[in-house]
Design a protein around this motif. Structure first.
Motif, PDB file in Angstrom:
ATOM      1  N   VAL B  97       3.068  63.995  39.449  1.00 33.87           N
ATOM      2  CA  VAL B  97       2.018  64.917  39.885  1.00 33.87           C
ATOM      3  C   VAL B  97       2.586  66.323  40.081  1.00 33.87           C
ATOM      4  O   VAL B  97       2.057  67.316  39.586  1.00 33.87           O
ATOM      5  CB  VAL B  97       1.366  64.418  41.192  1.00 33.87           C
ATOM      6  CG1 VAL B  97       0.399  65.453  41.740  1.00 33.87           C
ATOM      7  CG2 VAL B  97       0.664  63.104  40.955  1.00 33.87           C
ATOM      8  N   SER B  98       3.712  66.391  40.800  1.00 33.22           N
ATOM      9  CA  SER B  98       4.290  67.708  41.086  1.00 33.22           C
ATOM     10  C   SER B  98       4.684  68.432  39.805  1.00 33.22           C
ATOM     11  O   SER B  98       4.424  69.624  39.646  1.00 33.22           O
ATOM     12  CB  SER B  98       5.528  67.571  41.971  1.00 33.22           C
ATOM     13  OG  SER B  98       5.134  67.222  43.261  1.00 33.22           O
ATOM     14  N   MET B  99       5.314  67.704  38.892  1.00 36.96           N
ATOM     15  CA  MET B  99       5.757  68.321  37.649  1.00 36.96           C
ATOM     16  C   MET B  99       4.569  68.798  36.823  1.00 36.96           C
ATOM     17  O   MET B  99       4.531  69.927  36.341  1.00 36.96           O
ATOM     18  CB  MET B  99       6.580  67.319  36.828  1.00 36.96           C
ATOM     19  CG  MET B  99       8.055  67.342  37.127  1.00 36.96           C
ATOM     20  SD  MET B  99       8.805  68.857  36.504  1.00 36.96           S
ATOM     21  CE  MET B  99      10.402  68.810  37.276  1.00 36.96           C
ATOM     22  N   VAL B 100       3.585  67.915  36.663  1.00 34.37           N
ATOM     23  CA  VAL B 100       2.430  68.254  35.830  1.00 34.37           C
ATOM     24  C   VAL B 100       1.684  69.439  36.436  1.00 34.37           C
ATOM     25  O   VAL B 100       1.431  70.443  35.769  1.00 34.37           O
ATOM     26  CB  VAL B 100       1.493  67.036  35.668  1.00 34.37           C
ATOM     27  CG1 VAL B 100       0.172  67.466  35.061  1.00 34.37           C
ATOM     28  CG2 VAL B 100       2.165  65.988  34.809  1.00 34.37           C
ATOM     29  N   VAL B 101       1.353  69.327  37.722  1.00 36.61           N
ATOM     30  CA  VAL B 101       0.613  70.417  38.355  1.00 36.61           C
ATOM     31  C   VAL B 101       1.437  71.700  38.362  1.00 36.61           C
ATOM     32  O   VAL B 101       0.958  72.769  37.991  1.00 36.61           O
ATOM     33  CB  VAL B 101       0.205  70.038  39.802  1.00 36.61           C
ATOM     34  CG1 VAL B 101      -0.396  71.229  40.511  1.00 36.61           C
ATOM     35  CG2 VAL B 101      -0.776  68.884  39.775  1.00 36.61           C
ATOM     36  N   GLY B 102       2.698  71.585  38.760  1.00 38.58           N
ATOM     37  CA  GLY B 102       3.542  72.770  38.847  1.00 38.58           C
ATOM     38  C   GLY B 102       3.676  73.480  37.515  1.00 38.58           C
ATOM     39  O   GLY B 102       3.390  74.674  37.407  1.00 38.58           O
ATOM     40  N   LEU B 103       4.076  72.736  36.479  1.00 43.09           N
ATOM     41  CA  LEU B 103       4.317  73.377  35.192  1.00 43.09           C
ATOM     42  C   LEU B 103       3.044  73.947  34.579  1.00 43.09           C
ATOM     43  O   LEU B 103       3.024  75.082  34.121  1.00 43.09           O
ATOM     44  CB  LEU B 103       4.985  72.388  34.224  1.00 43.09           C
ATOM     45  CG  LEU B 103       6.412  72.011  34.592  1.00 43.09           C
ATOM     46  CD1 LEU B 103       6.976  70.999  33.596  1.00 43.09           C
ATOM     47  CD2 LEU B 103       7.304  73.250  34.615  1.00 43.09           C
ATOM     48  N   THR B 104       1.965  73.151  34.592  1.00 37.84           N
ATOM     49  CA  THR B 104       0.753  73.669  33.956  1.00 37.84           C
ATOM     50  C   THR B 104       0.167  74.845  34.736  1.00 37.84           C
ATOM     51  O   THR B 104      -0.290  75.814  34.131  1.00 37.84           O
ATOM     52  CB  THR B 104      -0.320  72.575  33.782  1.00 37.84           C
ATOM     53  OG1 THR B 104      -0.298  71.743  34.925  1.00 37.84           O
ATOM     54  CG2 THR B 104      -0.078  71.750  32.558  1.00 37.84           C
ATOM     55  N   VAL B 229       5.012  74.358  46.393  1.00 39.52           N
ATOM     56  CA  VAL B 229       4.767  74.395  47.838  1.00 39.52           C
ATOM     57  C   VAL B 229       3.267  74.514  48.115  1.00 39.52           C
ATOM     58  O   VAL B 229       2.723  73.827  48.983  1.00 39.52           O
ATOM     59  CB  VAL B 229       5.520  75.578  48.496  1.00 39.52           C
ATOM     60  CG1 VAL B 229       5.067  75.760  49.934  1.00 39.52           C
ATOM     61  CG2 VAL B 229       7.008  75.342  48.454  1.00 39.52           C
ATOM     62  N   THR B 230       2.592  75.364  47.363  1.00 42.44           N
ATOM     63  CA  THR B 230       1.154  75.549  47.589  1.00 42.44           C
ATOM     64  C   THR B 230       0.387  74.275  47.267  1.00 42.44           C
ATOM     65  O   THR B 230      -0.511  73.871  48.016  1.00 42.44           O
ATOM     66  CB  THR B 230       0.626  76.720  46.738  1.00 42.44           C
ATOM     67  OG1 THR B 230       1.472  77.838  46.936  1.00 42.44           O
ATOM     68  CG2 THR B 230      -0.785  77.089  47.145  1.00 42.44           C
ATOM     69  N   GLU B 231       0.755  73.639  46.152  1.00 41.51           N
ATOM     70  CA  GLU B 231       0.087  72.380  45.791  1.00 41.51           C
ATOM     71  C   GLU B 231       0.281  71.352  46.898  1.00 41.51           C
ATOM     72  O   GLU B 231      -0.671  70.699  47.334  1.00 41.51           O
ATOM     73  CB  GLU B 231       0.654  71.868  44.463  1.00 41.51           C
ATOM     74  CG  GLU B 231       0.052  70.549  43.977  1.00 41.51           C
ATOM     75  CD  GLU B 231       0.785  69.320  44.509  1.00 41.51           C
ATOM     76  OE1 GLU B 231       0.093  68.383  44.926  1.00 41.51           O
ATOM     77  OE2 GLU B 231       2.035  69.321  44.516  1.00 41.51           O
ATOM     78  N   ALA B 232       1.528  71.257  47.377  1.00 44.75           N
ATOM     79  CA  ALA B 232       1.811  70.289  48.429  1.00 44.75           C
ATOM     80  C   ALA B 232       1.029  70.633  49.690  1.00 44.75           C
ATOM     81  O   ALA B 232       0.498  69.745  50.372  1.00 44.75           O
ATOM     82  CB  ALA B 232       3.313  70.259  48.724  1.00 44.75           C
ATOM     83  N   SER B 233       0.935  71.950  49.999  1.00 42.96           N
ATOM     84  CA  SER B 233       0.196  72.357  51.189  1.00 42.96           C
ATOM     85  C   SER B 233      -1.277  72.013  51.059  1.00 42.96           C
ATOM     86  O   SER B 233      -1.908  71.536  52.009  1.00 42.96           O
ATOM     87  CB  SER B 233       0.349  73.860  51.425  1.00 42.96           C
ATOM     88  OG  SER B 233       1.704  74.204  51.553  1.00 42.96           O
ATOM     89  N   LEU B 234      -1.839  72.275  49.873  1.00 46.15           N
ATOM     90  CA  LEU B 234      -3.249  71.950  49.663  1.00 46.15           C
ATOM     91  C   LEU B 234      -3.467  70.446  49.810  1.00 46.15           C
ATOM     92  O   LEU B 234      -4.414  69.996  50.466  1.00 46.15           O
ATOM     93  CB  LEU B 234      -3.703  72.408  48.269  1.00 46.15           C
ATOM     94  CG  LEU B 234      -3.849  73.912  48.055  1.00 46.15           C
ATOM     95  CD1 LEU B 234      -4.187  74.209  46.607  1.00 46.15           C
ATOM     96  CD2 LEU B 234      -4.915  74.490  48.970  1.00 46.15           C
TER      97      LEU B 234
END
Lengths: 342, 299, 306
Positions: B97-104, B229-234
């Motif tokens: 999840v982190s990789m996909v969301v982060g990279l895209t 970090v933002t994705e994780a915070s959300l």
């Protein structure tokens, strides 16, 4: 030599890069001396080591640079191995220095009075009010009108000429024995420049002060100085009394400089009359460092650096042409037109 | 500060070899790169690596501690959560999840930002004014608050998060890229291209774009950490990746309830994962910034 | 000067306008705004009434006009959950946010400024690398992670500090540290770079030439100049802190604006979310304006440049 105020003996200061692979010989084996009350002019192109030499005397070199050899005798003490705390008490108290840029050398956030009185408070333990009072006197002594109101003002409320006078007042505050002025007039316009030089002379006379005047303007040297040292690529290539050097230069570099004197006191940024570039100080040639640009160079100059030949008492040059045997014939070998030396 | 002091010996070698050599010489952040590669590997092969299904647990086996604690077992190396799901498996799929969301998200933000930055910088005039005013206005909103606002409107889903993060972070790209373009415009080769009669679009594509890519890549690496970090915070706040998907931020939000009664592994492990990934991305970005792009050093 | 202020105010108004347009468009264009603006479970007539009240049956620019005027007059709508005007809720929570931000700011400056000075004075040395590591950690670690680790350590293991809620100074310590930590890193970086610049200046050189002790050179001549940009940034950051504390306030259940935003999300209370976002953005635009004007007063060069 014992009665000299300041004498430098083979002083070298080098910049060393972090890996220790690059060594820039900013000041190399400099020998100089100065009597009390005398004025020494140091001239040279920018990057020739003049300012580094001044900072070497005060031991305020940038972090990457250090003094690698020699002695700096001042009033009978060697400044090179003085502990840092004692050295601090020499600066501003016994040796003062004026920097190039009057606009930038005053702190914008403190009053003039505070900044002028500061050395008195630090070196003489003067109280706040007596330092303030003496700051007023000092400002008056550099001929600034209404010193009472000026002390309480901030640097941005003053003109460039006034600020440079104030920097002068700071230098004089503790009555030093020696004042080093590093191109103090470059950023001033001509009339103010002349006034400032007069002021320096006057201060020198009244306080019996020795002066080292760093400049690239030979006109100023002629007007101000007793002694002259010419620097090239970190070394003093010729020195002696101003009148002797001007009338009979020994080093081809000095000759070229004299040939390119700007008319009157016209200021130029650089001495550009000589073709070519000064050598890379990190990668000096094997022979004389001026050889590549020298009109009189011969085979020996390319392979062997000339030592400092003493030609007559107080007069020396680092040039093979000044070696005792060839000395007499120098004027015939390179006929360079010598223009007005004053 | 020197950019890169080229060693004399390397000067003779081919440019590629020289680059390689430099990278090896100048403090290449090996460990961060290895960590990022490891996370990427885990993300790609999550299906083979994870011992359990990350979304299905059994209530009979909830709150099992890690194997080395009293009551733990090798069956669940890093313990189980409040519904009995295997923490390790969830961490492994969380990497995806982190990789996909982060990279895209970085790609989306970088794409929009670079495009608008080039247009703004090269065309100037009203185009520049409009884009830069909008950028200024959007930058006034703290990124996280803005992202929360958008998430509240469009609702949580993995795709939405990517769009939202792209929408929030393109402004930073646009600013930097515009600045670069403004200085490129003054350069000789661009002027020559203008004199030679190339169209604006051709110049932007052939001469401007390739020259801002360096900065864009550096910025992307630095942005990766921020975006994660933002994705994780959300996700932590419940407006990110929706449950039961295993996102690290979400795992920490779930685990928070158990923290006070001593179920520390539910928050500590995902926390360490986030920290490692973000730190690695930032260390790599910092290094790239100094190596590739002296202009970005003030960032 | 007057001209500068007029232009700067103009820019700020433009930013505010664009911000409101953005928010308006996001709400209206992405799907059906009634699902956001009308309470869940409202009757069809209620929805119809609402549509009319918000002018949703009218052209977009009329809708924007209604939207903008309601904001300017301070009517930000009613909270679905609390059934009170959202502005009222906002001002109830604001003091708590201010309190948290103030303590966090003090902590961030207490950490950031001395470590920044130390890093600059010992540039390239041990303290500089330590400072770099610290600022990297500060800027990289997610706030909720820092917060949870603090809770784990100080509340669960040691039992020294309360893990959540508000009350005394003890309740404030952990959230303020968590919030301040990130900003401490930012303040440290700025202090370091600005100090380095000042240490390189001619007046610091002159101070050394005067023979001042190093403590006076740094503590008096360099520091005062170096702190100007830091204090400016701190001023802006104080306002930013009020508006980015959502994660911290959620972790520690601190009843500030951030917590209000979180409640707005979890209760699907859209007017609350919108209010927090609009006021936050406006606050930051205004403080940026004030700082710019203040700067122009201090430094005449800025006026001349623009």
């Amino acid at each position: 030599m014992a009665n000299k105020l300041l004498s430098l003996e083979n002083v070298s200061a080098h910049y060393v890069s972090q890996q220790g692979t690059r060594v820039v010989r900013a000041v190399d084996e400099v020998t100089l001396s100065l009597d009390a009350g005398e004025t020494l002019g140091i001239v040279g192109e920018s990057g020739s080591g003049k300012s580094t030499l001044a900072l070497t005397i005060l031991r305020l070199l940038p972090k990457a640079a250090r003094i690698v050899g020699g002695r700096i005798m001042f009033e009978g003490e060697d400044l090179v191995d003085k502990p840092a705390a004692e050295m601090r008490r020499v600066r501003g108290k016994r040796i003062a220095m004026i920097l190039q840029d009057p606009m930038a050398s005053l702190n914008p956030l403190f009053t003039i009075g505070d900044q002028v009185g500061e050395p008195l408070r630090v070196h003489e333990g003067a109280s706040r009010s007596s330092a303030w009072q003496r700051a007023i006197d000092l400002i008056k002594s550099v001929r600034i009108a209404s010193p009472q109101t000026r002390v309480a003002q901030f640097p941005h409320e003053m003109s460039g000429g006034m600020r440079q006078r104030i920097v002068g007042a700071i230098g004089m505050s503790c009555e030093p024995r020696l004042l080093i002025a590093d191109e103090p007039t470059t950023s001033l316009d001509l009339t103010i420049q002349a006034q400032y030089l007069d002021l320096l002379r006057e201060l020198q006379r009244t306080h019996g002060l020795a002066l080292i005047f760093i400049t690239h303007n030979l006109g100023i040297v002629a007007k101000m100085c007793d002694q002259l040292a010419v620097m090239y690529a970190g070394r003093v290539v010729e020195q002696g009394p101003v009148s002797r050097v001007f009338s009979q230069p020994l080093h081809p570099y000095t000759k070229a400089l004299l040939g390119s004197i700007p008319r009157m006191t016209e200021e130029r940024e650089q001495l550009t009359a000589i073709d070519g570039q000064p050598p890379d100080l990190a990668n000096l040639p094997a022979g004389c460092s001026f050889a590549a640009r020298c009109p009189a160079a011969f085979a020996r100059c390319q392979v062997e650096a000339p030592p400092d030949f003493t030609v007559e008492p107080g007069r020396s040059a680092r040039c093979w042409l000044a070696a005792p045997t060839v000395h007499a014939s120098i004027d015939q070998t390179i006929p360079l037109s010598r223009s007005a030396a004053s | 500060m020197t950019v890169t002091t080229t060693p004399l010996a390397a000067a003779a070698a081919s440019p590629a070899a020289r680059t390689l050599k430099l990278w090896r010489l100048e403090g290449f952040p090996l460990i961060p790169v290895l960590i990022l590669l490891l996370i990427a590997f885990v993300a790609v092969f999550a299906d083979f690596l994870a011992p359990y299904d990350p979304q299905i647990g059994s209530l009979a086996r909830r709150f099992r501690p890690p194997a080395w604690e009293a009551g733990g077992s090798m069956a669940h190396l890093l313990g189980t959560d409040h519904v009995g799901r295997d923490v390790l498996s969830r961490l492994i799929f969380g990497a995806r999840v982190s990789m996909v969301v982060g990279l895209t998200a970085v790609l989306v933000a970088g794409g929009i930002g670079t495009l608008l930055g080039i247009l703004s910088g090269y065309l100037g005039g009203w185009v520049d004014q409009v884009i830069m005013r909008v950028t200024d206005a959007w930058l006034a909103l703290p990124a996280l608050t803005f992202a929360i606002f958008l998430a509240a409107i469009v609702g949580p889903s993995e795709l939405n998060i990517i769009v939202i993060l792209g929408g929030v972070y393109w402004t930073r790209y646009a600013r930097v890229v515009r600045g670069e373009v403004l200085s490129l415009k003054q350069r000789e080769f661009v002027r020559l291209a203008v004199v030679a009669g190339c169209s604006k679009w051709l110049i932007m594509r052939r001469h401007i774009l390739p020259n801002v890519l360096n900065s864009a890549i550096v910025l992307a690496t630095l942005m990766l950490g921020v975006v994660i970090v933002t994705e994780a915070s959300l996700s932590f706040l419940g407006v990110g990746v929706p449950p039961p998907k295993p996102a690290w931020g979400l795992m920490m939000a779930d685990g928070k309830k158990g923290l006070m009664v001593g179920y520390w592994w539910l928050t500590v492990f995902p926390g360490i994962c986030i920290m490692l990934m973000v730190l690695s991305a930032n260390l790599l970005g910092d290094w790239l910034r100094v190596k590739l792009d002296p202009q970005l050093r003030q960032l | 000067m007057k001209q500068f202020i007029v232009r700067r105010v103009g820019y700020s108004l433009l930013s505010l306008f664009l911000l409101s347009v953005t928010i308006f468009l996001f709400v209206r264009v992405t799907g059906d705004p009634t699902t956001l603006l009308v309470e869940p479970g409202a009757s069809p007539e209620d929805i119809e009434n609402m549509r009319h009240q918000f002018g949703l049956d009218q052209p977009l620019w009329v809708q924007y006009w209604l939207f903008a005027t309601s904001f300017v007059t301070g009517d930000l709508g009613q909270s679905f959950y609390y059934r009170t005007p959202v502005l009222e809720l906002y001002f109830q929570r604001l003091p708590n946010s201010l309190q948290l931000a103030a303590v966090a700011m003090v902590l961030s400056l207490l950490i950031g400024i001395p470590s920044g000075i130390l890093a600059a004075v010992r540039v390239g040395g041990f303290w500089d690398s330590a400072g770099k590591t610290f600022s990297l950690l500060g800027l990289s670690l997610p706030q909720f992670w820092v917060g949870l680790v603090l809770i784990l350590f100080f509340s669960v293991y040691l039992g020294w500090l309360p893990s959540s809620g508000s009350g005394g100074i003890l309740h404030l310590l952990m959230p303020a540290f968590t919030l301040g930590w990130y900003f401490a890193a930012a303040h440290m970086r700025l202090t370091r770079s600005s100090m380095l610049e000042v240490l390189d200046s001619e007046y610091v050189k002159l101070a050394r030439l005067k023979g001042l002790p190093e403590a006076l050179v740094i503590g008096k001549h360099a520091l005062k100049n170096a702190l100007i940009p830091v204090i400016t940034l701190a001023g802006i950051n104080l306002v930013v802190m009020i508006n980015v504390a959502v994660v911290v306030e959620t972790v520690f259940a601190w009843p500030g604006i951030g917590r209000l935003l979180y409640e707005g999300i979890t209760f699907r209370d859209f007017p609350v979310v919108q209010c927090v976002v609009v006021l936050g953005g406006s606050m930051i635009i205004v403080v940026n304006l004030l700082v710019d004007i203040l700067y122009a007063y201090i430094d005449p060069r800025i006026r001349l440049e623009s």
